[in-house]
Design a protein around this motif. Sequence first.
Motif, mmCIF file in Angstrom:
data_model
loop_
_atom_site.group_PDB
_atom_site.id
_atom_site.type_symbol
_atom_site.label_atom_id
_atom_site.label_comp_id
_atom_site.label_asym_id
_atom_site.label_seq_id
_atom_site.Cartn_x
_atom_site.Cartn_y
_atom_site.Cartn_z
ATOM 1 N N GLY A 25 -5.047 1.719 3.139
ATOM 2 C CA GLY A 25 -4.400 3.016 3.260
ATOM 3 C C GLY A 25 -5.387 4.133 3.546
ATOM 4 N N GLU A 37 0.829 -1.207 0.000
ATOM 5 C CA GLU A 37 0.000 0.000 0.000
ATOM 6 C C GLU A 37 0.865 1.259 0.000
ATOM 7 O OE1 GLU A 37 -3.292 2.362 -0.294
ATOM 8 O OE2 GLU A 37 -3.120 0.209 -0.643
ATOM 9 N N ASP A 73 0.389 6.735 -6.673
ATOM 10 C CA ASP A 73 -0.863 7.475 -6.893
ATOM 11 C C ASP A 73 -0.714 8.973 -6.670
ATOM 12 O OD1 ASP A 73 -2.090 5.055 -7.417
ATOM 13 O OD2 ASP A 73 -3.124 4.928 -5.475
ATOM 14 N N TYR A 74 0.083 9.368 -5.692
ATOM 15 C CA TYR A 74 0.083 10.767 -5.267
ATOM 16 C C TYR A 74 1.297 11.592 -5.693
ATOM 17 C CZ TYR A 74 -4.055 9.777 -2.512
ATOM 18 O OH TYR A 74 -5.324 9.442 -2.118
ATOM 19 N N ILE A 102 0.481 4.168 -2.744
ATOM 20 C CA ILE A 102 0.275 5.574 -2.366
ATOM 21 C C ILE A 102 1.322 6.456 -3.039
ATOM 22 C CG2 ILE A 102 0.527 7.178 -0.412
ATOM 23 C CD1 ILE A 102 -1.114 5.115 1.242
ATOM 24 N N ARG A 110 -4.626 7.992 3.111
ATOM 25 C CA ARG A 110 -5.168 8.479 1.838
ATOM 26 C C ARG A 110 -6.159 9.627 2.063
ATOM 27 N NH1 ARG A 110 -4.512 5.767 -2.979
ATOM 28 N NH2 ARG A 110 -3.324 3.822 -2.853
#
Length: 186
Positions: free
Chosen positions: A153, A58, A65-66, A62, A157
């Motif tokens: 997450g 995770e 994704d970010y 993350i 998140r």
Amino acid sequence: MANTLSSMTDLGTVAPDFYLRDMNSNDHYTFRDLKGRKGTLLMFICNHCPFVHHALPEILMIANDYRVQGLGIAAISSNDASRYPQDGPEMMREFAFKHSFDFPYLYDESQDVARTLKAECTPDFFLFDSDDKLVYRGQLDDSRPANGIPLSGSDLRNAIDGVIYNRNINPDQKPSMGCGIKWRIA
């Protein structure tokens, strides 16, 4: 497994100034170098902790994704490598390579950054807004090794979404739990 809770550093704490070596690139970075346009996530991890191994899929999602949304991301290991050589620089480099870290993995040899932020365990997450103020510290989610709750997450998140999309971040935050940071013995 040791179950150490994070100390829940005061929200609003200003990000620490540091100059740490990245085991991925062998370059040195300051907080300013790592700072994202929207905010910055510092994660205290280590190579051998089962809580980190559990959360790692995770954590990597993350980061993927970010990072593209303007979040600066770095992992930090502050464990005493003289007593725990599996957490030393060479093993950090291997761990980062094995898990395809796309973010710096910094070695806090002096343990000053961990002490400044009052990091207590691995993993321990510290999210700073674009003004370098702490807006989240605590757990990834409710999942732990062997508790049967799937990784999501969700806690982290939600906080990151708050930073990215300028939303309120719930100040009622749960501490992270993991292996205690291995402090130097004086």
